[in-house]
Design an enzyme around this catalytic site. Structure first.
Site, PDB file in Angstrom:
ATOM      1  N   LYS A 109       0.754  -1.494   0.120  1.00 24.10           N
ATOM      2  CA  LYS A 109      -0.148   0.030  -0.018  1.00 24.10           C
ATOM      3  C   LYS A 109       0.098   1.323   0.273  1.00 24.10           C
ATOM      4  O   LYS A 109       0.965   2.567  -1.021  1.00 24.10           O
ATOM      5  CB  LYS A 109      -1.021   0.293   1.299  1.00 24.10           C
ATOM      6  CG  LYS A 109      -1.990  -1.388   1.562  1.00 24.10           C
ATOM      7  CD  LYS A 109      -2.743  -1.383   0.158  1.00 24.10           C
ATOM      8  CE  LYS A 109      -3.825  -2.543   0.088  1.00 24.10           C
ATOM      9  NZ  LYS A 109      -3.186  -3.692   0.179  1.00 24.10           N
ATOM     10  N   GLY A 140     -10.136  -4.664   6.047  1.00 24.00           N
ATOM     11  CA  GLY A 140     -10.551  -4.097   6.487  1.00 24.00           C
ATOM     12  C   GLY A 140      -9.242  -5.106   8.228  1.00 24.00           C
ATOM     13  O   GLY A 140     -10.122  -3.752   9.137  1.00 24.00           O
ATOM     14  N   GLU A 142      -2.003   7.645   6.954  1.00 24.67           N
ATOM     15  CA  GLU A 142      -2.634   8.702   5.929  1.00 24.67           C
ATOM     16  C   GLU A 142      -3.174   9.755   6.648  1.00 24.67           C
ATOM     17  O   GLU A 142      -4.070   9.205   7.489  1.00 24.67           O
ATOM     18  CB  GLU A 142      -2.976   8.419   4.519  1.00 24.67           C
ATOM     19  CG  GLU A 142      -4.520   7.392   4.908  1.00 24.67           C
ATOM     20  CD  GLU A 142      -5.007   6.728   3.632  1.00 24.67           C
ATOM     21  OE1 GLU A 142      -3.952   6.602   2.922  1.00 24.67           O
ATOM     22  OE2 GLU A 142      -5.652   7.056   3.794  1.00 24.67           O
ATOM     23  N   ASN A 144      -6.894  -3.104  -5.760  1.00 27.56           N
ATOM     24  CA  ASN A 144      -7.304  -4.472  -5.849  1.00 27.56           C
ATOM     25  C   ASN A 144      -7.100  -5.054  -7.037  1.00 27.56           C
ATOM     26  O   ASN A 144      -7.959  -5.143  -7.809  1.00 27.56           O
ATOM     27  CB  ASN A 144      -8.964  -4.364  -5.373  1.00 27.56           C
ATOM     28  CG  ASN A 144      -8.049  -4.336  -3.420  1.00 27.56           C
ATOM     29  OD1 ASN A 144      -9.758  -3.674  -3.683  1.00 27.56           O
ATOM     30  ND2 ASN A 144      -7.719  -5.028  -2.720  1.00 27.56           N
ATOM     31  N   ARG A 173      -6.657  -7.940  -8.262  1.00 31.82           N
ATOM     32  CA  ARG A 173      -8.281  -8.954  -9.007  1.00 31.82           C
ATOM     33  C   ARG A 173      -9.619  -9.060  -9.611  1.00 31.82           C
ATOM     34  O   ARG A 173     -10.031  -7.666  -9.304  1.00 31.82           O
ATOM     35  CB  ARG A 173      -7.901  -9.875  -7.695  1.00 31.82           C
ATOM     36  CG  ARG A 173      -8.304  -9.008  -5.885  1.00 31.82           C
ATOM     37  CD  ARG A 173      -8.659  -9.649  -4.499  1.00 31.82           C
ATOM     38  NE  ARG A 173      -8.404  -8.920  -4.306  1.00 31.82           N
ATOM     39  CZ  ARG A 173     -10.167  -8.486  -3.299  1.00 31.82           C
ATOM     40  NH1 ARG A 173     -11.041  -8.118  -4.457  1.00 31.82           N
ATOM     41  NH2 ARG A 173      -9.526  -7.708  -1.677  1.00 31.82           N
ATOM     42  N   ARG A 179     -24.039  -8.048   1.026  1.00 36.19           N
ATOM     43  CA  ARG A 179     -23.934  -9.150   1.137  1.00 36.19           C
ATOM     44  C   ARG A 179     -24.508  -9.667   1.829  1.00 36.19           C
ATOM     45  O   ARG A 179     -24.895  -9.376   3.690  1.00 36.19           O
ATOM     46  CB  ARG A 179     -22.458  -9.130   1.659  1.00 36.19           C
ATOM     47  CG  ARG A 179     -21.205  -8.173   0.666  1.00 36.19           C
ATOM     48  CD  ARG A 179     -19.922  -8.120   1.228  1.00 36.19           C
ATOM     49  NE  ARG A 179     -19.379  -7.308   0.697  1.00 36.19           N
ATOM     50  CZ  ARG A 179     -17.735  -7.779   0.502  1.00 36.19           C
ATOM     51  NH1 ARG A 179     -16.845  -8.211   1.076  1.00 36.19           N
ATOM     52  NH2 ARG A 179     -17.182  -6.168  -0.489  1.00 36.19           N
TER      53      ARG A 179
END
Length: 451
Positions: A116, A165, A200, A290, A292, A338
């Protein structure tokens, strides 16, 4: 085109990939753990090979066993899905060395965007806006305190190898920063085997907006608009929608252009998602990429009429992105919920076990991606998501009403699920107006006090 593809994953995403392969006339090989012997992807695939015990460390994360299965099955490609080894550059290299096509980006792109801190530096160099933060890794709590003093509180501590997360902590002062720094490091080391952290500036009350991109090997990069993923619990997404209620056509064009520039900067190939925080003034800041397919890809598929998994396979096979990918604009509105086997009343505690009754909703504009069924036993070893319910319509109001109706129809007995919570969220006036942020669930649905 490929003859046979191994799916190095489980659950609904494995089933989703198998469906795309069948439509393309490609044979499929499923791999599974002992806990997943009765999983639907094992039953639907053309062939299946057990690769280990229930724990993912003994099965789905075992590169040598997956490659042995690939050799036994004589496959010419591997699709990693999401999670597990999907963003593992070493796995992609192993596939390459065995002359098996990895259906995803090149190892160099995975490495460039997987760390990251490096990804932030790449974004800055490409001219993509980033929030103020540390220049690379923050090694000690003293370094963290210096960064916080420079950029000002509140700040967010993040794991460089993070995802889902995990390895993230918010800090509003020196005390919470020191506590969060050590907690994030421990969590990151446990989850990813990498305790590296960066920091950040925390953008308060933001929308979490991500852009879907596709890139072929001929240098063509396109974006398929945004998904708003702001409805989250503990930094994990629960509800996603597209288009975002905060993104105007002008902002979409600006963010899409930035996303393409970043993908081009790392010579990206295949599907990927670039994530941003967007404030109420329309300023956006790069978070991460990401490398993917995303959990919430069906939202984009419904809005743009593009099969993203099929596109992934085509790109990996060397096909160019055709004219159907030019000048893409949103055609519908879609919302995804979800379905997790969790108890929201108990701070989202996982609820594995046997499903005694399962009735899936249907009707116009409703799609369900799930590997669950009547009598299926949800194992306790993996992520608690058992499905994704998607509603689409000509506008946001229609998509919301269809989703509300579908959630009322959806019956799962024997385990707790997030269905009742999702139904309540859709009734919330702020959500219905599109006036929400990443703080929506903590504000309106805080965890109940224990004791």
């Amino acid at each position: 085109m490929f003859d046979k593809i191994l799916i190095a994953n489980r659950g609904e995403i494995a089933l989703r990939i198998i469906r795309a392969c069948k439509e393309l006339g490609i044979k499929t090989l499923a791999v599974y753990s002992t806990a997943d012997v009765d999983s639907l992807h094992v039953q639907v695939a053309d062939e299946a090979i057990c690769i280990g015990k229930a724990s993912s460390q003994d099965s789905y994360l075992k590169i040598d066993r997956i490659m042995s299965a690939a050799e036994i099955g004589d496959v010419d490609a591997i699709h990693p899905g999401y999670g597990f080894l999907a963003e593992n550059a070493h796995f992609a290299e192993v596939c390459e060395s065995c002359n098996i096509k990895f259906i995803g980006p090149k190892p160099s792109a995975i490495r460039a965007m997987g760390d990251k801190a490096t990804a932030r530096a790449t974004a800055r160099k490409a001219g993509v806006p980033i929030s103020p933060g540390s220049d690379g890794l923050v090694d000690t709590e003293q370094d963290a305190l210096k960064v916080a003093k420079k950029i000002g509180y509140p700040v967010m501590i993040k794991a460089v190898a993070g995802g889902g997360g995990r390895g993230m902590r918010m800090a509003h002062n020196d005390v919470s920063l020191v506590q969060g720094f050590h907690a994030a490091r421990m969590e990151a080391e446990k989850a990813f085997g990498n305790g590296g952290l960066y920091m950040e500036k925390l953008i308060e009350q933001p929308h979490h907006v991500e852009f879907q991109i596709l890139a072929d090997r001929f240098g063509k990069v396109v974006h398929l608009g945004e998904r708003d993923c702001s409805i989250q619990r503990r930094n994990q997404k629960l509800i996603e929608e597209s288009p975002s209620p905060i993104v105007t056509p002008e902002l979409r064009k600006k963010m899409g252009k930035a996303s393409i520039k970043l993908a081009e900067a790392v010579n990206y190939e295949n599907a990927g998602t670039i994530e941003y925080l967007v404030d109420n003034q329309g300023n956006f800041y790069f978070m991460e990429m990401n490398t993917r397919i995303q959990v919430e890809h069906p939202v984009t598929e419904e809005v743009y009429g593009i099969d993203l998994v099929r596109a992934q396979i085509g790109i990996a096979a060397g096909l160019p992105l055709g004219k159907e990918f030019d000048n893409l604009t949103p055609q519908k509105h879609a919302i995804e919920v979800r379905i997790n086997a969790e108890d929201p009343a108990e701070d989202f505690r996982p609820s594995p076990g046997k499903i005694d009754f399962f009735f899936a909703p249907g009707g116009h504009g409703i799609r369900l991606d799930s590997h669950a069924y009547n009598g299926y036993t949800i194992p306790p070893y993996y992520d608690s998501m058992i499905g994704k319910l998607i509603a689409s319509g000509p506008d946001r109001a229609t998509a919301i009403s269809r989703m509300s109706r579908a959630l009322d129809e959806f019956m799962i007995r024997g385990v707790k699920t997030t269905i009742p919570l999702a139904a309540e969220i859709l009734k919330n006036p702020d959500f219905q107006r599109g006036e929400y942020s990443t703080h929506f669930i903590p504000t309106f649905f805080p965890p109940k006090a224990k004791g």
